[in-house]
Design a protein around this motif. Sequence first.
Motif, PDB file in Angstrom:
ATOM      1  N   GLY A  54       0.816  -1.207   0.000  1.00 49.17           N
ATOM      2  CA  GLY A  54       0.000   0.000   0.000  1.00 49.17           C
ATOM      3  C   GLY A  54       0.849   1.257   0.000  1.00 49.17           C
ATOM      4  N   ILE A  55       0.479   2.225  -0.822  1.00 52.34           N
ATOM      5  CA  ILE A  55       1.189   3.505  -0.878  1.00 52.34           C
ATOM      6  C   ILE A  55       0.668   4.414   0.218  1.00 52.34           C
ATOM      7  CG2 ILE A  55       1.590   5.582  -2.253  1.00 52.34           C
ATOM      8  CD1 ILE A  55       1.564   3.847  -4.754  1.00 52.34           C
ATOM      9  N   ARG A  56       1.545   4.813   1.116  1.00 49.94           N
ATOM     10  CA  ARG A  56       1.176   5.720   2.203  1.00 49.94           C
ATOM     11  C   ARG A  56       1.264   7.180   1.767  1.00 49.94           C
ATOM     12  NH1 ARG A  56       1.497   3.432   7.361  1.00 49.94           N
ATOM     13  NH2 ARG A  56       0.941   1.215   7.220  1.00 49.94           N
ATOM     14  N   ALA A  57       2.213   7.475   0.882  1.00 51.29           N
ATOM     15  CA  ALA A  57       2.359   8.832   0.347  1.00 51.29           C
ATOM     16  C   ALA A  57       3.169   8.741  -0.932  1.00 51.29           C
ATOM     17  CB  ALA A  57       3.047   9.758   1.347  1.00 51.29           C
ATOM     18  N   ALA A  58       2.923   9.668  -1.853  1.00 51.48           N
ATOM     19  CA  ALA A  58       3.668   9.658  -3.117  1.00 51.48           C
ATOM     20  C   ALA A  58       3.721  11.064  -3.689  1.00 51.48           C
ATOM     21  CB  ALA A  58       3.022   8.704  -4.118  1.00 51.48           C
ATOM     22  N   TRP A  59       4.808  11.304  -4.389  1.00 52.83           N
ATOM     23  CA  TRP A  59       5.012  12.554  -5.115  1.00 52.83           C
ATOM     24  C   TRP A  59       5.444  12.186  -6.523  1.00 52.83           C
ATOM     25  CZ3 TRP A  59       6.255  11.311  -0.273  1.00 52.83           C
ATOM     26  CH2 TRP A  59       5.797  12.132   0.771  1.00 52.83           C
ATOM     27  N   GLY A  60       4.860  12.827  -7.531  1.00 49.35           N
ATOM     28  CA  GLY A  60       5.194  12.466  -8.894  1.00 49.35           C
ATOM     29  C   GLY A  60       4.507  11.179  -9.293  1.00 49.35           C
ATOM     30  N   ASP A  61       5.215  10.317  -9.997  1.00 50.93           N
ATOM     31  CA  ASP A  61       4.648   9.100 -10.576  1.00 50.93           C
ATOM     32  C   ASP A  61       5.181   7.861  -9.867  1.00 50.93           C
ATOM     33  OD1 ASP A  61       3.594   7.112 -12.119  1.00 50.93           O
ATOM     34  OD2 ASP A  61       4.675   7.639 -13.952  1.00 50.93           O
ATOM     35  N   PRO A  62       4.376   7.211  -9.021  1.00 52.10           N
ATOM     36  CA  PRO A  62       4.868   6.013  -8.318  1.00 52.10           C
ATOM     37  C   PRO A  62       5.195   4.856  -9.252  1.00 52.10           C
ATOM     38  CG  PRO A  62       2.815   6.819  -7.345  1.00 52.10           C
ATOM     39  CD  PRO A  62       3.010   7.564  -8.625  1.00 52.10           C
ATOM     40  N   GLU A  63       4.601   4.847 -10.448  1.00 53.12           N
ATOM     41  CA  GLU A  63       4.812   3.740 -11.371  1.00 53.12           C
ATOM     42  C   GLU A  63       5.901   4.029 -12.398  1.00 53.12           C
ATOM     43  OE1 GLU A  63       3.400   1.154 -10.251  1.00 53.12           O
ATOM     44  OE2 GLU A  63       2.191   2.344  -8.845  1.00 53.12           O
ATOM     45  N   ARG A  64       6.681   5.065 -12.167  1.00 55.47           N
ATOM     46  CA  ARG A  64       7.792   5.373 -13.057  1.00 55.47           C
ATOM     47  C   ARG A  64       8.829   4.248 -12.986  1.00 55.47           C
ATOM     48  NH1 ARG A  64       9.559  10.176 -15.414  1.00 55.47           N
ATOM     49  NH2 ARG A  64       7.319  10.583 -15.325  1.00 55.47           N
TER      50      ARG A  64
END
Length: 335
Positions: free
Chosen positions: A32-42
């Motif tokens: 699970g993603i708790r926080a992300a900036w930009g593109d997590p799937e890069r």
Amino acid sequence: MNDAVVLAEVWRGPIPESRHRGHAVICDAGGGIRAAWGDPERVILPRSSCKMLQALPLLESGAGADLTSEQLALACASHVGAAMHVGRVAQWLEAMGLGEADLRCGTQAPEDRTERGRLREAFEPPCQLHNNCSGKHAGFLTLGRRLGGGPDYVDPEHPVQRAVRAAFEEMCGLESPGFGIDGCSAPNFATTLHGLAHAMARLADPRGLGRAREQAARRLVAAMLAHPLLVAGEGRACSELMAAAGGRAAVKLGAEAVYVAVLPERGLGVALKIEDGARRANECAIAALLVRLGVLEAGDPLVARRLAPPVQSRRGEVVGSIRPGPDLWQEGAPL
């Protein structure tokens, strides 16, 4: 697809002079993603940030059962080629009846100033033991003795690299779309930032990975935390940030501005990538995230020199600073 965001910026007086954009993810062990900036799937090449994953088969296979925590830290290291690194790797190889010529990492001049000076005064060239990846390669040789496959252990089809790829993909939870050849001549398997952060979270909380992998993950993380200077060296961000964290975070740099963190107490993993490859930016960004996650104190001198290093004139006057991007930093609000 999400665009890159400003993760760090350089100010000179009241003027923002440069901005470094990138992507960052904080993930839990369930993916699970708790926080992300930009593109997590890069998709990225993690470079040396994934050495802990590359070392998993060394322990899972039983090949590294008798290795010390110092040797395991070196297997995860991007060291500066200081005497403490070179000597320990040489002893590791000697104990296997091997030597520097058996390595496949290539020669690299040491970053450590004392060792550079010693080589210069002795009219001695650097060797493969000085390569920042020599500990990882000693681990590959140790694993290769168990798996066989011949001396060219960096070949992508060698049993060593097949084992590394399998462990890497299983920890990331994704099939790798391909690989590039790293500076040390070993294949470096690509994944997404989300996948890399997921792998780091699984290192932080390895329950449910099976007994062998859980034990391997715990031993590797514990070795990094116990020997931060072996993981990098004097003055290096990895060593200083781990020392400042006091056992709450294992952090690892990768070339071209990748950084990861393993947070055992919180069961979280962090991965970030600065798109232009600037180390000054990824050190600032990882420090900011670890402060917000509560494992570093912003006022600690070892942290402050990464979180907000000054920009100085040639007279030594402070004329600006490097700062985390405002969306990333959020005035240090807890995450």
